[in-house]
Design a protein around this motif. Structure first.
Motif, PDB file in Angstrom:
ATOM      1  N   VAL A  54     -38.975 -47.208 -52.173  1.00 58.84           N
ATOM      2  CA  VAL A  54     -37.829 -47.215 -53.081  1.00 58.84           C
ATOM      3  C   VAL A  54     -38.340 -47.450 -54.499  1.00 58.84           C
ATOM      4  CG1 VAL A  54     -36.195 -48.071 -51.345  1.00 58.84           C
ATOM      5  CG2 VAL A  54     -37.337 -49.685 -52.863  1.00 58.84           C
ATOM      6  N   THR A  55     -37.580 -46.972 -55.457  1.00 55.16           N
ATOM      7  CA  THR A  55     -37.879 -47.285 -56.848  1.00 55.16           C
ATOM      8  C   THR A  55     -37.037 -48.486 -57.248  1.00 55.16           C
ATOM      9  OG1 THR A  55     -36.184 -45.773 -57.670  1.00 55.16           O
ATOM     10  CG2 THR A  55     -38.426 -44.905 -57.471  1.00 55.16           C
ATOM     11  N   GLN A  56     -37.563 -49.248 -58.168  1.00 56.20           N
ATOM     12  CA  GLN A  56     -36.891 -50.448 -58.657  1.00 56.20           C
ATOM     13  C   GLN A  56     -36.654 -50.238 -60.151  1.00 56.20           C
ATOM     14  OE1 GLN A  56     -39.332 -54.008 -58.779  1.00 56.20           O
ATOM     15  NE2 GLN A  56     -37.745 -55.114 -57.660  1.00 56.20           N
ATOM     16  N   GLN A  57     -35.380 -50.095 -60.532  1.00 58.64           N
ATOM     17  CA  GLN A  57     -35.031 -49.819 -61.915  1.00 58.64           C
ATOM     18  C   GLN A  57     -34.308 -51.022 -62.502  1.00 58.64           C
ATOM     19  OE1 GLN A  57     -32.403 -46.549 -61.259  1.00 58.64           O
ATOM     20  NE2 GLN A  57     -33.921 -45.392 -60.117  1.00 58.64           N
ATOM     21  N   ASN A  58     -34.784 -51.493 -63.638  1.00 63.19           N
ATOM     22  CA  ASN A  58     -34.146 -52.634 -64.286  1.00 63.19           C
ATOM     23  C   ASN A  58     -32.965 -52.124 -65.106  1.00 63.19           C
ATOM     24  OD1 ASN A  58     -33.529 -55.086 -65.340  1.00 63.19           O
ATOM     25  ND2 ASN A  58     -35.491 -55.415 -66.342  1.00 63.19           N
ATOM     26  N   GLU A  59     -31.779 -52.572 -64.736  1.00 68.19           N
ATOM     27  CA  GLU A  59     -30.564 -52.166 -65.443  1.00 68.19           C
ATOM     28  C   GLU A  59     -29.754 -53.416 -65.759  1.00 68.19           C
ATOM     29  OE1 GLU A  59     -26.801 -49.537 -64.265  1.00 68.19           O
ATOM     30  OE2 GLU A  59     -28.706 -48.470 -64.238  1.00 68.19           O
ATOM     31  N   ASP A  60     -29.555 -53.659 -67.023  1.00 70.08           N
ATOM     32  CA  ASP A  60     -28.911 -54.888 -67.482  1.00 70.08           C
ATOM     33  C   ASP A  60     -29.716 -56.081 -66.968  1.00 70.08           C
ATOM     34  OD1 ASP A  60     -26.906 -53.525 -68.879  1.00 70.08           O
ATOM     35  OD2 ASP A  60     -25.680 -53.351 -67.073  1.00 70.08           O
ATOM     36  N   ARG A  61     -29.091 -56.926 -66.179  1.00 68.55           N
ATOM     37  CA  ARG A  61     -29.803 -58.101 -65.672  1.00 68.55           C
ATOM     38  C   ARG A  61     -30.092 -58.007 -64.179  1.00 68.55           C
ATOM     39  NH1 ARG A  61     -26.342 -62.991 -67.318  1.00 68.55           N
ATOM     40  NH2 ARG A  61     -24.731 -61.551 -66.734  1.00 68.55           N
ATOM     41  N   ALA A  62     -29.962 -56.811 -63.624  1.00 60.82           N
ATOM     42  CA  ALA A  62     -30.189 -56.638 -62.185  1.00 60.82           C
ATOM     43  C   ALA A  62     -31.054 -55.414 -61.944  1.00 60.82           C
ATOM     44  CB  ALA A  62     -28.860 -56.470 -61.468  1.00 60.82           C
ATOM     45  N   TYR A  63     -31.795 -55.465 -60.871  1.00 56.86           N
ATOM     46  CA  TYR A  63     -32.551 -54.294 -60.456  1.00 56.86           C
ATOM     47  C   TYR A  63     -31.655 -53.405 -59.613  1.00 56.86           C
ATOM     48  CZ  TYR A  63     -37.016 -56.282 -61.920  1.00 56.86           C
ATOM     49  OH  TYR A  63     -38.050 -56.784 -62.654  1.00 56.86           O
ATOM     50  N   LYS A  64     -31.853 -52.105 -59.777  1.00 56.51           N
ATOM     51  CA  LYS A  64     -31.193 -51.128 -58.912  1.00 56.51           C
ATOM     52  C   LYS A  64     -32.290 -50.421 -58.133  1.00 56.51           C
ATOM     53  CE  LYS A  64     -26.754 -50.275 -60.912  1.00 56.51           C
ATOM     54  NZ  LYS A  64     -25.745 -49.255 -61.110  1.00 56.51           N
ATOM     55  N   TYR A  65     -31.984 -50.115 -56.888  1.00 58.70           N
ATOM     56  CA  TYR A  65     -32.959 -49.516 -55.987  1.00 58.70           C
ATOM     57  C   TYR A  65     -32.474 -48.144 -55.525  1.00 58.70           C
ATOM     58  CZ  TYR A  65     -34.864 -54.215 -55.829  1.00 58.70           C
ATOM     59  OH  TYR A  65     -35.418 -55.423 -56.171  1.00 58.70           O
ATOM     60  N   ALA A  66     -33.431 -47.219 -55.420  1.00 53.85           N
ATOM     61  CA  ALA A  66     -33.133 -45.870 -54.944  1.00 53.85           C
ATOM     62  C   ALA A  66     -34.287 -45.399 -54.069  1.00 53.85           C
ATOM     63  CB  ALA A  66     -32.944 -44.914 -56.124  1.00 53.85           C
ATOM     64  N   PRO A  67     -33.997 -44.614 -53.052  1.00 51.58           N
ATOM     65  CA  PRO A  67     -35.072 -44.111 -52.189  1.00 51.58           C
ATOM     66  C   PRO A  67     -35.982 -43.155 -52.958  1.00 51.58           C
ATOM     67  CG  PRO A  67     -32.906 -43.398 -51.386  1.00 51.58           C
ATOM     68  CD  PRO A  67     -32.689 -44.159 -52.643  1.00 51.58           C
ATOM     69  N   VAL A  68     -37.264 -43.210 -52.648  1.00 48.30           N
ATOM     70  CA  VAL A  68     -38.230 -42.296 -53.261  1.00 48.30           C
ATOM     71  C   VAL A  68     -38.119 -40.921 -52.611  1.00 48.30           C
ATOM     72  CG1 VAL A  68     -40.707 -41.845 -53.533  1.00 48.30           C
ATOM     73  CG2 VAL A  68     -39.804 -44.140 -53.934  1.00 48.30           C
ATOM     74  N   GLN A  69     -37.861 -40.905 -51.306  1.00 48.59           N
ATOM     75  CA  GLN A  69     -37.749 -39.655 -50.561  1.00 48.59           C
ATOM     76  C   GLN A  69     -36.373 -39.566 -49.916  1.00 48.59           C
ATOM     77  OE1 GLN A  69     -41.036 -40.367 -47.772  1.00 48.59           O
ATOM     78  NE2 GLN A  69     -42.091 -38.613 -48.696  1.00 48.59           N
ATOM     79  N   SER A  70     -35.960 -38.337 -49.634  1.00 51.96           N
ATOM     80  CA  SER A  70     -34.733 -38.146 -48.868  1.00 51.96           C
ATOM     81  C   SER A  70     -34.997 -38.566 -47.421  1.00 51.96           C
ATOM     82  CB  SER A  70     -34.304 -36.674 -48.913  1.00 51.96           C
ATOM     83  OG  SER A  70     -35.225 -35.883 -48.160  1.00 51.96           O
ATOM     84  N   ARG A  71     -33.932 -38.707 -46.678  1.00 51.58           N
ATOM     85  CA  ARG A  71     -34.047 -39.058 -45.262  1.00 51.58           C
ATOM     86  C   ARG A  71     -34.912 -38.018 -44.534  1.00 51.58           C
ATOM     87  NH1 ARG A  71     -28.886 -39.252 -44.225  1.00 51.58           N
ATOM     88  NH2 ARG A  71     -28.627 -41.487 -44.180  1.00 51.58           N
ATOM     89  N   GLU A  72     -34.698 -36.758 -44.840  1.00 47.26           N
ATOM     90  CA  GLU A  72     -35.437 -35.674 -44.186  1.00 47.26           C
ATOM     91  C   GLU A  72     -36.919 -35.705 -44.553  1.00 47.26           C
ATOM     92  OE1 GLU A  72     -31.212 -35.008 -44.404  1.00 47.26           O
ATOM     93  OE2 GLU A  72     -32.633 -35.306 -46.029  1.00 47.26           O
TER      94      GLU A  72
END
Length: 115
Positions: A54-72
């Motif tokens: 997952v990627t860790q993106q700093n947004e405001d005062r919290a980190y947001k996480y998103a998958p690096v790859q799709s499920r497939e």
């Protein structure tokens, strides 16, 4: 790379969301089904970030996480890792293909022709 049960559940939430989520958002979604501590979810997300899943993106005062790859893409990576680790890749692949339904086999053949 294989995932543990909770890691897989966290990844499912991120894939289903279709957008980056905070620890709190993931925790709220998972808490609908089971009782989890906020810090447990935070630890799992941090571990997934260290594994580059997952990627860790700093947004405001919290980190947001998103998958690096799709499920497939992740499923394909796990399958390729397993095939590579097998002693006889051709035999393992033949056994796997032999277990596919005719429809799945036809879809795989069609997909291979597109690439």
């Amino acid at each position: 790379m294989a995932l543990g049960d909770l890691e897989r559940e966290v990844m499912e939430q991120l894939w289903e969301a279709g957008e980056p989520l905070t620890v709190r958002q993931v925790h709220e979604r998972l808490s609908r089904e089971r009782d989890l501590a906020y810090t447990t979810v935070m630890t799992v997300l941090n571990r997934l970030a260290k594994k580059h899943m997952v990627t860790q993106q700093n947004e405001d005062r919290a980190y947001k996480y998103a998958p690096v790859q799709s499920r497939e893409e992740m499923t394909a990576s796990v399958m390729l890792d397993a095939l590579t680790a097998s002693g006889d890749q051709d035999a393992a692949l033949a056994y796997f293909v032999g277990r596919l339904s005719p429809e799945a086999l036809a879809a795989a053949i069609a997909a291979s022709k597109r690439t």
